[in-house]
Scaffold this motif. Structure first.
Motif, PDB file in Angstrom:
ATOM      1  N   SER A   1      35.559  58.821   1.698  1.00 46.16           N
ATOM      2  CA  SER A   1      34.653  58.932   0.537  1.00 46.16           C
ATOM      3  C   SER A   1      33.201  59.154   0.927  1.00 46.16           C
ATOM      4  CB  SER A   1      34.762  57.683  -0.361  1.00 46.16           C
ATOM      5  OG  SER A   1      36.095  57.446  -0.728  1.00 46.16           O
ATOM      6  N   VAL A   2      32.972  59.790   2.083  1.00 48.22           N
ATOM      7  CA  VAL A   2      31.620  60.166   2.488  1.00 48.22           C
ATOM      8  C   VAL A   2      31.552  61.688   2.504  1.00 48.22           C
ATOM      9  CG1 VAL A   2      29.913  60.139   4.350  1.00 48.22           C
ATOM     10  CG2 VAL A   2      31.244  58.081   3.863  1.00 48.22           C
ATOM     11  N   ASN A   3      30.489  62.235   1.952  1.00 50.21           N
ATOM     12  CA  ASN A   3      30.309  63.687   1.899  1.00 50.21           C
ATOM     13  C   ASN A   3      29.612  64.140   3.179  1.00 50.21           C
ATOM     14  OD1 ASN A   3      30.163  66.316   1.083  1.00 50.21           O
ATOM     15  ND2 ASN A   3      28.483  66.001  -0.365  1.00 50.21           N
ATOM     16  N   TYR A   4      30.406  64.624   4.149  1.00 51.02           N
ATOM     17  CA  TYR A   4      29.850  65.035   5.429  1.00 51.02           C
ATOM     18  C   TYR A   4      29.379  66.487   5.373  1.00 51.02           C
ATOM     19  CZ  TYR A   4      31.530  60.695   7.456  1.00 51.02           C
ATOM     20  OH  TYR A   4      31.723  59.356   7.741  1.00 51.02           O
ATOM     21  N   ALA A   5      28.379  66.789   6.188  1.00 50.97           N
ATOM     22  CA  ALA A   5      27.738  68.104   6.144  1.00 50.97           C
ATOM     23  C   ALA A   5      28.620  69.194   6.734  1.00 50.97           C
ATOM     24  CB  ALA A   5      26.407  68.048   6.882  1.00 50.97           C
ATOM     25  N   HIS A   6      29.513  68.842   7.674  1.00 48.21           N
ATOM     26  CA  HIS A   6      30.289  69.863   8.373  1.00 48.21           C
ATOM     27  C   HIS A   6      31.778  69.609   8.204  1.00 48.21           C
ATOM     28  CE1 HIS A   6      26.513  71.071  10.151  1.00 48.21           C
ATOM     29  NE2 HIS A   6      26.312  69.841  10.569  1.00 48.21           N
ATOM     30  N   THR A   7      32.514  70.688   7.982  1.00 43.30           N
ATOM     31  CA  THR A   7      33.953  70.586   7.785  1.00 43.30           C
ATOM     32  C   THR A   7      34.663  70.404   9.125  1.00 43.30           C
ATOM     33  OG1 THR A   7      34.357  72.951   8.027  1.00 43.30           O
ATOM     34  CG2 THR A   7      33.763  72.153   5.816  1.00 43.30           C
TER      35      THR A   7
ATOM     36  N   ARG B   1      35.066  59.116  11.175  1.00 47.50           N
ATOM     37  CA  ARG B   1      34.459  59.329   9.859  1.00 47.50           C
ATOM     38  C   ARG B   1      35.007  58.321   8.853  1.00 47.50           C
ATOM     39  NH1 ARG B   1      34.127  65.826   8.521  1.00 47.50           N
ATOM     40  NH2 ARG B   1      32.071  66.154   9.469  1.00 47.50           N
TER      41      ARG B   1
ATOM     42  N   HIS C   1      25.441  63.676   7.245  1.00 48.51           N
ATOM     43  CA  HIS C   1      25.783  63.599   5.818  1.00 48.51           C
ATOM     44  C   HIS C   1      25.068  64.701   5.041  1.00 48.51           C
ATOM     45  CE1 HIS C   1      26.735  58.977   6.004  1.00 48.51           C
ATOM     46  NE2 HIS C   1      27.363  59.659   6.921  1.00 48.51           N
ATOM     47  N   ASN C   2      25.680  65.110   3.948  1.00 47.99           N
ATOM     48  CA  ASN C   2      24.996  66.052   3.042  1.00 47.99           C
ATOM     49  C   ASN C   2      23.893  65.331   2.270  1.00 47.99           C
ATOM     50  OD1 ASN C   2      26.051  68.628   3.352  1.00 47.99           O
ATOM     51  ND2 ASN C   2      27.950  68.060   2.280  1.00 47.99           N
TER      52      ASN C   2
END
Length: 397
Positions: A339-345, A336, A396-397
């Motif tokens: 500074s990327v907003n990923y959809a899953h934690t 990953r 990504h979100n």
């Protein structure tokens, strides 16, 4: 047996090479630029003795460290590091201390320069991209006109994808020329393929003791320069035909007593002068363990210990512990970006994949450009399962 190991603390997991040697009764004599107090306990326990130097770039100081070890322990049998940056230092020390095992400076020249590698690939009957060593801006422009864009430019002698350029336009050429360093660069036609590797260990007789490969779904050049998300996976080189090709290249380069990391392109479409879709084109040869966590991926793919196999290759010239190895799993590296907003934690990833998730790690920041800021290693039994893992983790979100 006495083995001098340079920089046993970096990368941090490479202490395992030392630990496996020590477990076989070898005196592992470390030389590094990290103060003793900064070493992880695992690294301290992996070496017989550690000699701290402020810089391994100071050849006289490294020379004195090796001389001290010889005075204390007797003749040194090997000098190793598994780090491409230190290969010239290793070879010079072997020459000056007349150490028989391993490459001397004259032998290193054949695998140090990308331009010189071309002739050995030719001996192995593996095509390579057209190239020129960059001498002037006008000569480079003519080469670009002749082979078409994009053109890839990188140091003729260099490590990884650092200082690599992709020339798509006159503006790109101008930017490269304005920022190039005072080194020799090689310009190559762009190969429309994905990177695949042939990785493993050969003994002093040139016999392959272990071999596997990696498929890079994202080109390392794109990871380093275009901030693409890193994805790669292990593959069975006997099933893909890469074993026979890699074996020919090892023989052409006369590679012995080394961990090796050979890079190729697998053509994604027909390319005149190079081959048809699915055929293999030579890229470059690296005579050290593959970087990052690829050794661990090898272990998880085959249920082996490549650190142990390498140690046994030095001590016995055999693979005693894992002789009958078999490919069992595809093991993906999924990295990953920061500074990327990923959809899953991360918690959701752990819950979804359970025992399939064999390692998660935050690599050193210096390796983020090619590995990712946070990585996951996952086992799978099919490429379809691997693809699902990648899509879920990198959504990504």
């Amino acid at each position: 047996m006495n083995v001098v190991f340079l920089s046993p603390n970096f990368p941090e997991h490479f202490y395992l090479f030392c630990a496996r040697l020590k477990g076989l009764g070898v005196n592992v004599l470390g030389i590094g630029d990290a103060p003793y107090g900064a070493l992880a306990p695992s690294c301290v326990n992996a070496v017989t003795e550690y000699y701290y130097l402020p810089s391994l770039e100071d050849y006289d100081a490294v020379y004195r460290a090796v001389a001290y070890y010889i005075h204390r322990y007797g003749r040194v049998d090997y000098i190793e590091s598994q780090n491409e940056y230190w290969l010239p230092l290793e070879s010079r020390l072997r020459e000056d201390f007349n150490i028989a095992n391993g490459m001397r400076p004259c032998e290193l020249e054949n695998v140090k320069y990308k331009s010189r590698m071309k002739q050995y690939y030719a001996v192995a009957k593996v095509p390579t991209a057209r190239y020129e060593l960059v001498e002037s801006r006008e000569q480079l422009r003519r080469f670009v006109d002749r082979v078409g864009t994009p053109v890839v430019i990188k140091p003729d002698s260099g490590v990884g994808a650092a200082d690599s350029w992709k020339i798509r336009s006159a503006a790109d050429l101008d930017e490269f020329w304005a920022n190039k360093r005072a080194v020799t660069y090689i310009a190559e036609e762009y190969v429309k393929g994905r990177v695949e590797t042939f990785d493993g260990i050969v003994n002093a007789r040139g016999e392959i003791l272990f071999a596997t490969g990696q498929v890079m779904l994202v080109n390392p050049l794109e990871m380093a320069n275009e901030h693409a998300e890193a994805t790669s996976y292990t593959t069975d080189v006997r099933a893909t035909g890469m074993y026979e090709i890699g074996e020919r290249v090892l023989k052409a380069f006369d590679i012995r007593g080394r961990f090796f990391h050979l890079e190729f392109f697998r053509l994604l479409q027909d390319q005149p002068g190079l081959g048809r879709q699915g055929e293999v084109v030579g890229l470059e040869v690296n005579l050290r363990a593959p970087g990052g966590y690829i050794p661990d991926k090898m272990n998880y793919a085959y249920d082996v210990d490549v650190y142990q196999i390498w140690a046994e290759s030095l001590v016995y010239q055999e693979n005693r512990s894992f002789h009958d190895y078999e490919f069992k799993y595809y093991v993906a590296h999924i990295g990953r970006r920061p500074s990327v907003n990923y959809a899953h934690t991360v918690g959701e990833i752990r819950a979804r994949y359970g025992a399939r998730l064999v390692l998660e790690k935050e690599p050193p920041k210096s390796l983020n450009s090619t590995m990712g800021a946070y990585i996951f290693l996952l086992r799978s039994t099919s490429v379809d399962e691997l693809r699902e893992q990648r899509e879920f983790i990198l959504a990504h979100n």
